[in-house]
Design a protein around this motif. Structure first.
Motif, PDB file in Angstrom:
ATOM      1  N   MET B  91       0.848  -1.186   0.000  1.00 14.76           N
ATOM      2  CA  MET B  91       0.000   0.000   0.000  1.00 14.76           C
ATOM      3  C   MET B  91       0.882   1.233   0.000  1.00 14.76           C
ATOM      4  O   MET B  91       1.541   1.539   0.991  1.00 14.76           O
ATOM      5  CB  MET B  91      -0.886  -0.010   1.246  1.00 14.76           C
ATOM      6  CG  MET B  91      -1.909   1.109   1.285  1.00 14.76           C
ATOM      7  SD  MET B  91      -3.270   0.839   0.117  1.00 14.76           S
ATOM      8  CE  MET B  91      -4.147  -0.475   0.975  1.00 14.76           C
ATOM      9  N   HIS B  92       0.875   1.952  -1.111  1.00 13.24           N
ATOM     10  CA  HIS B  92       1.637   3.203  -1.178  1.00 13.24           C
ATOM     11  C   HIS B  92       0.861   4.344  -0.520  1.00 13.24           C
ATOM     12  O   HIS B  92       1.435   5.169   0.192  1.00 13.24           O
ATOM     13  CB  HIS B  92       1.923   3.546  -2.642  1.00 13.24           C
ATOM     14  CG  HIS B  92       2.540   4.895  -2.843  1.00 13.24           C
ATOM     15  ND1 HIS B  92       3.724   5.256  -2.240  1.00 13.24           N
ATOM     16  CD2 HIS B  92       2.130   5.980  -3.555  1.00 13.24           C
ATOM     17  CE1 HIS B  92       4.024   6.510  -2.583  1.00 13.24           C
ATOM     18  NE2 HIS B  92       3.071   6.962  -3.366  1.00 13.24           N
ATOM     19  N   GLN B  93      -0.442   4.370  -0.777  1.00 15.72           N
ATOM     20  CA  GLN B  93      -1.284   5.417  -0.185  1.00 15.72           C
ATOM     21  C   GLN B  93      -2.694   4.863  -0.034  1.00 15.72           C
ATOM     22  O   GLN B  93      -3.154   4.085  -0.871  1.00 15.72           O
ATOM     23  CB  GLN B  93      -1.296   6.649  -1.087  1.00 15.72           C
ATOM     24  CG  GLN B  93      -1.999   7.861  -0.504  1.00 15.72           C
ATOM     25  CD  GLN B  93      -1.905   9.078  -1.433  1.00 15.72           C
ATOM     26  OE1 GLN B  93      -2.705   9.244  -2.339  1.00 15.72           O
ATOM     27  NE2 GLN B  93      -0.896   9.905  -1.205  1.00 15.72           N
ATOM     28  N   PHE B  94      -3.378   5.287   1.028  1.00 18.50           N
ATOM     29  CA  PHE B  94      -4.754   4.837   1.276  1.00 18.50           C
ATOM     30  C   PHE B  94      -5.495   6.021   1.849  1.00 18.50           C
ATOM     31  O   PHE B  94      -5.045   6.638   2.812  1.00 18.50           O
ATOM     32  CB  PHE B  94      -4.733   3.665   2.272  1.00 18.50           C
ATOM     33  CG  PHE B  94      -6.075   3.001   2.508  1.00 18.50           C
ATOM     34  CD1 PHE B  94      -6.719   2.315   1.484  1.00 18.50           C
ATOM     35  CD2 PHE B  94      -6.677   3.046   3.757  1.00 18.50           C
ATOM     36  CE1 PHE B  94      -7.944   1.687   1.712  1.00 18.50           C
ATOM     37  CE2 PHE B  94      -7.903   2.404   3.993  1.00 18.50           C
ATOM     38  CZ  PHE B  94      -8.533   1.728   2.960  1.00 18.50           C
ATOM     39  N   ASN B 118       7.866  12.573  -8.672  1.00 20.91           N
ATOM     40  CA  ASN B 118       8.466  13.844  -8.263  1.00 20.91           C
ATOM     41  C   ASN B 118       8.680  13.931  -6.748  1.00 20.91           C
ATOM     42  O   ASN B 118       9.701  14.424  -6.290  1.00 20.91           O
ATOM     43  CB  ASN B 118       7.587  15.011  -8.715  1.00 20.91           C
ATOM     44  CG  ASN B 118       7.691  15.254 -10.216  1.00 20.91           C
ATOM     45  OD1 ASN B 118       8.790  15.334 -10.760  1.00 20.91           O
ATOM     46  ND2 ASN B 118       6.566  15.347 -10.898  1.00 20.91           N
ATOM     47  N   ASP B 119       7.692  13.486  -6.006  1.00 23.87           N
ATOM     48  CA  ASP B 119       7.777  13.657  -4.550  1.00 23.87           C
ATOM     49  C   ASP B 119       8.384  12.452  -3.844  1.00 23.87           C
ATOM     50  O   ASP B 119       9.044  12.601  -2.817  1.00 23.87           O
ATOM     51  CB  ASP B 119       6.383  13.921  -3.958  1.00 23.87           C
ATOM     52  CG  ASP B 119       5.850  15.302  -4.348  1.00 23.87           C
ATOM     53  OD1 ASP B 119       6.599  16.070  -4.971  1.00 23.87           O
ATOM     54  OD2 ASP B 119       4.686  15.587  -4.029  1.00 23.87           O
ATOM     55  N   ASP B 120       8.130  11.249  -4.386  1.00 24.00           N
ATOM     56  CA  ASP B 120       8.486  10.033  -3.645  1.00 24.00           C
ATOM     57  C   ASP B 120       9.578   9.205  -4.327  1.00 24.00           C
ATOM     58  O   ASP B 120       9.987   8.182  -3.782  1.00 24.00           O
ATOM     59  CB  ASP B 120       7.240   9.145  -3.473  1.00 24.00           C
ATOM     60  CG  ASP B 120       6.049   9.907  -2.883  1.00 24.00           C
ATOM     61  OD1 ASP B 120       6.280  10.797  -2.042  1.00 24.00           O
ATOM     62  OD2 ASP B 120       4.908   9.612  -3.270  1.00 24.00           O
ATOM     63  N   LYS B 234      10.047  12.256   1.540  1.00 23.58           N
ATOM     64  CA  LYS B 234       9.881  13.685   1.752  1.00 23.58           C
ATOM     65  C   LYS B 234       8.511  13.988   2.344  1.00 23.58           C
ATOM     66  O   LYS B 234       8.363  14.873   3.171  1.00 23.58           O
ATOM     67  CB  LYS B 234       9.999  14.395   0.387  1.00 23.58           C
ATOM     68  CG  LYS B 234      10.380  15.824   0.434  1.00 23.58           C
ATOM     69  CD  LYS B 234      10.656  16.373  -0.971  1.00 23.58           C
ATOM     70  CE  LYS B 234       9.390  16.611  -1.773  1.00 23.58           C
ATOM     71  NZ  LYS B 234       9.650  17.252  -3.072  1.00 23.58           N
ATOM     72  N   ARG B 235       7.515  13.225   1.897  1.00 27.85           N
ATOM     73  CA  ARG B 235       6.147  13.489   2.364  1.00 27.85           C
ATOM     74  C   ARG B 235       5.892  12.686   3.637  1.00 27.85           C
ATOM     75  O   ARG B 235       6.547  11.670   3.893  1.00 27.85           O
ATOM     76  CB  ARG B 235       5.150  13.093   1.273  1.00 27.85           C
ATOM     77  CG  ARG B 235       5.387  13.861  -0.026  1.00 27.85           C
ATOM     78  CD  ARG B 235       4.188  13.822  -0.934  1.00 27.85           C
ATOM     79  NE  ARG B 235       3.870  12.503  -1.477  1.00 27.85           N
ATOM     80  CZ  ARG B 235       2.752  12.244  -2.147  1.00 27.85           C
ATOM     81  NH1 ARG B 235       1.854  13.181  -2.322  1.00 27.85           N
ATOM     82  NH2 ARG B 235       2.530  11.024  -2.635  1.00 27.85           N
ATOM     83  N   PRO B 236       4.926  13.132   4.432  1.00 31.47           N
ATOM     84  CA  PRO B 236       4.642  12.402   5.679  1.00 31.47           C
ATOM     85  C   PRO B 236       4.337  10.933   5.403  1.00 31.47           C
ATOM     86  O   PRO B 236       3.782  10.599   4.357  1.00 31.47           O
ATOM     87  CB  PRO B 236       3.402  13.115   6.229  1.00 31.47           C
ATOM     88  CG  PRO B 236       3.383  14.467   5.597  1.00 31.47           C
ATOM     89  CD  PRO B 236       4.047  14.314   4.256  1.00 31.47           C
ATOM     90  N   GLU B 237       4.648  10.090   6.345  1.00 36.70           N
ATOM     91  CA  GLU B 237       4.438   8.648   6.211  1.00 36.70           C
ATOM     92  C   GLU B 237       2.971   8.307   5.949  1.00 36.70           C
ATOM     93  O   GLU B 237       2.680   7.370   5.215  1.00 36.70           O
ATOM     94  CB  GLU B 237       4.922   7.946   7.492  1.00 36.70           C
ATOM     95  CG  GLU B 237       5.205   6.463   7.339  1.00 36.70           C
ATOM     96  CD  GLU B 237       3.962   5.604   7.310  1.00 36.70           C
ATOM     97  OE1 GLU B 237       2.935   6.027   7.875  1.00 36.70           O
ATOM     98  OE2 GLU B 237       4.018   4.507   6.710  1.00 36.70           O
TER      99      GLU B 237
END
Lengths: 265, 265
Positions: B91-94, B118-120, B234-237
């Protein structure tokens, strides 16, 4: 152009009538050929979007373009209004609303009559709007949403929204919209360029922004019964007209004859 | 939940698959019963709209709600992704994207992979999104618009939009959108709560504001192949997860058994 009794009943019950593809491709292109140049004009009648500066509304194009001057007297637009309102009509407002591809912004929930009473002191709701699609209106490019039968509640309380977009509007609160939609649902008439929509000046409506790559230009005639003329001249004449002379409809082929290169007015 | 070869072909050609009403009413209500309380939480995972302060996104609800924890391992959502991507996934994002009635704002045209690169620093486009409708999605409440086949162009140039809404996004310019839509058209899958949509991480999409009185909550799983894990934190977990353990799907009745009151994790 004569409405049947079934159509009249539907108008009075639901608050609107929709005619898909009423104007043919040539009639529409006679108008659309002018639109780009009109929207590019630098004059006070052309209102621009707050953010992008793209044209949002061109008021009173019948004053400065001969095709729109003819459209403002077109029998297919004017005669049904005379029939519904039961008397001769004059032009209260005439405009092109350009919900431009990518940049066309929202219109919040409102009744047009709210503005006409509050700003122009129009006595009664003996007026209606006629909308003519100049582009195909689809689910993607900001189709108008209407709450059927909402006109039967008369004029609803509204607040003056000076924030959301570049055009001040008397808008209706969320709780009222929820209640009206619970009762009447929502509809969003869609159809090809040349389709016509008639709706009651108290029918509650809104339209979302257009984020699609397709423009969505619509012409609006706001027709008012001549014995119901406005009594306050606060807004510019090009927004709320002051000529209460009854409209004399032109022949049904008035746009076609212009396209064919006949003499203009 | 096994995709047919016809479905796999459609996914690879068009960039998406749509399954109307895949989850039943009870499964959906097990989730929707939690949503209001989740969106009301005061924690950094809940991002609010710039204007109204209404919740726009609840990130990582699987960390703090047991129904969503089960959903994050639901076989109907996870197994098709494994099959399409050809390997185990994490799961990369949920998140729950709440396009709230009246206040839900626009998402401009973008590819999700643009942000993930770009971000991850996600290495390749071996990831996809699974969307589960928690409300009926209609023409009125901000349905997502997709440009079919746009994923075949790979990652497109994008600019970082920090202005439009409360959430920074890598967005695609108008000329490119026009070109892609000329080729592929536009679609906006609509269906009842419980419908599922799978789409490629390079499929270009957007969604308009929701000015209707109907909420439009959608859950998104962004599933990435385990050998394609991100390389920058870089972005929050809670936005870009760092646990690359393969998802072990639960039994197909995992939501129904929770609804029936069985032990939670």
């Amino acid at each position: 152009m004569k409405l049947s009794s079934v159509q009249l009943d539907q108008y009075h019950r639901e608050g609107y009538l929709f005619f898909e593809g009423l104007f043919d491709r040539n009639e529409v292109s006679t108008l659309t050929d002018r639109v780009k140049a009109i929207l590019a004009l630098d004059r006070p009648e052309i209102v621009r979007e707050k953010g992008s500066g793209v044209a949002r509304t061109a008021f009173a194009p019948q004053y400065y373009d001969d095709a729109f001057a003819r459209l403002a007297r077109h029998p297919r637009l004017v005669e049904p209004a005379v029939q519904i309102l039961g008397g001769r009509v004059y032009m209260h407002q005439f405009k092109i609303n350009a919900k431009a591809a990518f940049d066309g912004e929202v219109w919040q929930w409102h009744q047009d009559f709210g503005t006409w009473v509050n700003d122009d002191l129009m006595p009664e709701a003996k007026a209606l709007n006629v909308a003519l699609f100049l582009d195909d209106v689809t689910e993607f490019n900001g189709a108008l949403m209407f709450i059927p039968r909402s006109q039967r509640r008369g004029m609803l309380e509204a607040g003056h929204d000076l924030e959301t977009t570049s055009y001040p509007l008397w808008t209706i609160d969320h709780a009222t919209i929820r209640r009206l939609v619970d009762e009447g649902g929502l509809i969003a008439p869609k159809g090809p360029a040349g389709s016509m929509l008639l709706f009651h000046c108290n029918l509650v409506h809104a339209s979302p922004a257009n984020i699609s790559p397709w423009d969505r230009n619509i012409v609006y005639l706001s027709l008012n019964r001549c014995d119901n003329a406005i009594r306050q001249f606060k807004r510019p004449e090009y927004i709320a007209h002051r000529d209460f002379t009854p409209i004399e409809p032109l022949p049904d082929d008035c746009l076609r004859s212009l396209a064919a290169g006949s003499a203009v007015r």
